[in-house]
Design a protein around this motif. Sequence first.
Motif, short mmCIF file in Angstrom:
data_model
loop_
_atom_site.label_atom_id
_atom_site.label_comp_id
_atom_site.label_asym_id
_atom_site.label_seq_id
_atom_site.Cartn_x
_atom_site.Cartn_y
_atom_site.Cartn_z
N ASP A 269 1.09 -0.95 0.12
CA ASP A 269 -0.22 0.03 0.08
C ASP A 269 0.78 1.19 -0.16
O ASP A 269 1.15 1.74 1.01
CB ASP A 269 -1.02 -0.14 0.87
CG ASP A 269 -1.80 1.21 1.32
OD1 ASP A 269 -1.86 2.08 0.22
OD2 ASP A 269 -2.42 1.41 2.28
N ASP A 287 0.34 -5.20 4.40
CA ASP A 287 -1.40 -4.70 4.54
C ASP A 287 -2.02 -5.88 4.14
O ASP A 287 -3.25 -5.37 3.72
CB ASP A 287 -1.12 -3.31 3.63
CG ASP A 287 -2.48 -2.48 3.71
OD1 ASP A 287 -2.65 -2.19 5.15
OD2 ASP A 287 -2.26 -1.57 2.95
N ARG A 350 -10.47 -0.64 2.43
CA ARG A 350 -12.98 -0.55 2.45
C ARG A 350 -13.34 -0.58 0.73
O ARG A 350 -13.72 -1.12 0.58
CB ARG A 350 -13.23 0.59 3.27
CG ARG A 350 -12.63 1.98 2.54
CD ARG A 350 -12.73 3.07 3.24
NE ARG A 350 -12.01 3.48 4.35
CZ ARG A 350 -11.77 4.64 4.69
NH1 ARG A 350 -13.01 6.07 4.90
NH2 ARG A 350 -10.34 5.07 5.99
N THR A 375 -7.65 1.27 9.28
CA THR A 375 -6.49 2.58 9.46
C THR A 375 -5.42 3.06 10.33
O THR A 375 -5.98 2.22 11.33
CB THR A 375 -8.12 3.92 10.47
OG1 THR A 375 -8.10 2.63 11.29
CG2 THR A 375 -8.96 3.05 8.96
N ALA A 377 -5.94 5.15 11.81
CA ALA A 377 -6.50 5.72 13.33
C ALA A 377 -7.20 4.79 14.39
O ALA A 377 -6.83 5.16 15.71
CB ALA A 377 -8.20 6.67 12.74
N1 BES Z 1 -2.91 0.41 5.17
C1 BES Z 1 -3.70 1.76 5.42
C2 BES Z 1 -3.95 1.70 7.33
C3 BES Z 1 -2.58 1.49 8.51
C4 BES Z 1 -1.99 2.39 8.50
C5 BES Z 1 -1.92 0.68 8.82
C6 BES Z 1 -1.08 2.70 9.39
C7 BES Z 1 -1.26 0.57 9.61
C8 BES Z 1 -0.51 1.75 9.78
C9 BES Z 1 -4.85 2.23 5.18
O1 BES Z 1 -5.04 2.07 4.22
C10 BES Z 1 -4.48 3.74 5.24
O2 BES Z 1 -3.52 4.19 4.11
N2 BES Z 1 -5.83 4.40 5.60
C11 BES Z 1 -5.72 5.60 5.50
C12 BES Z 1 -7.11 5.90 5.93
C13 BES Z 1 -7.43 7.76 5.78
C14 BES Z 1 -6.60 8.18 4.12
C15 BES Z 1 -8.14 7.84 5.96
C16 BES Z 1 -5.15 5.95 6.87
O3 BES Z 1 -5.24 5.30 7.91
O4 BES Z 1 -4.23 7.47 7.52
#
Ligand code: BES
Length: 498
Positions: A269, A287, A350, A375, A377
Motif C-alpha cells: 500500500d 497490509d 474499504r 486505519t 486511526a
Molecule cells: N493500510 C492503511 C492503514 C494503516 C496505516 C495501517 C498505518 C497501519 C499503519 C490504510 O490503507 C490507509 O492508508 N488508511 C488511511 C485512511 C485515510 C486516508 C482515511 C489512514 O489510516 O491514514
Amino acid sequence: MEFNTKVATADAVKADCVAVGLYADGELTAAARRIDAASKGAVAAAVKSGDATGKRGNAVMLRNLPGVASPRVLLLGLGKSDEFTDKAFADAVRTAVRSAGAGVKDLAISVSDWKLRGRDHAWQARTLAMAARETVFRTDELKSKKDDNGPRVAQIVLLTDARDAHAEQGLKEGIAIANGAALAKRLGNLPGNVCTPSYLGEQARELGKEWKLGVEVFDRKDIEKLKMGSFLSVTRGSAEPPRLIVARYHGAAKSQAPIVLVGKGITFDSGGISLKPGAAMDEMKFDMCGAASVLGTLRAVAEMKLKVNVIGVIAACENLPSGTATKPGDIVTSMSGQTIEVLNTDAEGRLILCDALTYAERFKPAAVIDIATLTGACVVALGEVNSGLFATDDSLADELLKAARVALDPAWRMPVEEDYQEQLKSNFADMANIGAPGKAGAVIAACFLARFTKAYKWAHLDIAGTAWKSGSAKGATGRPVPLLANFLMKQAAVGGRQ
Ligand code: BES
Ligand code: MN
Ligand code: ZN
C-alpha cells in the motif's frame, strides 16, 4: 518443535532440563517443593541466596542436583500468586523456552500446579504450546545465512499427575493454532515483490491441496465479470494482476450455514495517487495481514478438524500510483450497485473489502467477519495491544470478545452508529470513501463497510495496530489467528450459529 505429555514428577522425569515455578512471596509450587525435598533444600537455598526471586521474568538454572533425574532445573518466577494472570502464564512459558540455553533439546515443564482461576488443563496445554512455538519462530527464509542464536528446544514435555486427555487435546489445538499463526506471520513478513496477489493465490491453492480445502482463484477477467468496480479501481495503477481468492473448509453438514472470513490483501500500500510519506513505507508490505490471518485460521481449523463450515474470501491487489491509477475525485460503482467517490486513494482497504463483502452474501452466511489493517486511526485509538472490534450484532461481538480473552489475543469494541454515517456524504456519488480528517477515522471506515453488510450478521476487526510490530522487533504477529481459531472452536462445540 514437538509436544508430549508425560505422567511423571518433576524430580523423577529425565529430560535435558525440567522447569518448575515459584512465586514472588516465597511460596513454591508443588513441583518446586518436590525438587526441593529430593535435593535436600536446593530450591530453598536458591531463594535464600537471592538468586531466585520468584518475580515475573526471573529464571535461575540449577545444575546436577542430587536426587533429581534431570541435569538442569530451571526455577521460573511466576510473580505474586494472587496476581498470577493468564498473560503471566504465557510469559512464564516464553521465559522458560528462552532461558533453556543452547544445550537443552528436551524441556520438561510442570504447569498444572500454577494457580490460575477459571482455566483448565486444556487451556494450559493449548496456551503452553502456542507460547512456546511463538518463542522459537524465525523468519530467515530469505537470508542466505540462517539465524543460529535462538533457543534450540526441540521437544517440550508437559508433566501431568495422571493420564490427561484434556491436556493432550489442548496441546494438539495449541499446535494447530500455532501452525496457523506461523503461516500468517510467514506470509506477512514476505516482501511485496515476493508476496504478490498471485503468490497469495498459489499459497491458497497449496493450502487447499494439503488440507483438502476447496480453493478458487479468480483473475482480473473474473473480477470484471463480477462487476467489482470498487475493487478494480484500487488495482488500476499496478502492473501486478489482482486476485479474488475463495477457500472453503467443510467440517459440518452442508446444510449448516458457514462463517465467512473476509481478508484485506493489499500486498503493498503506497497510498496510490494520494501517496504516503516515505518514512516506514516498507511496513505497508504488511497490509495483507488480514488475508494472511484468513489463510492461517483456515489452516488451524482444518488441522483441528473442527465441526464447522468456514469460507475464506480474500481480495488481493497492490495500491500503486501510475498513469492508469484511480485519481482523487473518481467515482466508481461497487458490486452492490452503490457508487463511491474516491476522495483519497489511500483509503483503499474499504474499497476492496466492500466488494468482497457483497460477494459473501451468496454463501448465506451465519456470520461474516472481515479482518483488515484498515486505519492508522485505529492505531491511534488502541495502540498495538487491542484489535478494534466493530459489530452490528451484539451477541457476535460478545462471542468474539470472549474468544479474544481466552486466546490472549485481545480486542476492544468500538462503535458503528448511524450518526457517524453523515461524514461519508458525497455531493456526487452515493458516498465518499473518507470522512472528515482527524475525526473517528477507524469508526468511519467501519461505517463505510457497514453499508455493504446489511444481508447478514457482521463483525469487523481492524488489526492495523496488532498485525505487526515495528522497530527492532519488526515482524508480523500472526494476530488475530488465535482469536478467530478460538471463536470457531466455540462455534463448532455448540454446533454452529443458528
Ligand atoms: N493500510 C492503511 C492503514 C494503516 C496505516 C495501517 C498505518 C497501519 C499503519 C490504510 O490503507 C490507509 O492508508 N488508511 C488511511 C485512511 C485515510 C486516508 C482515511 C489512514 O489510516 O491514514
Ligand atoms: Mn491505504
Ligand atoms: Zn491499506
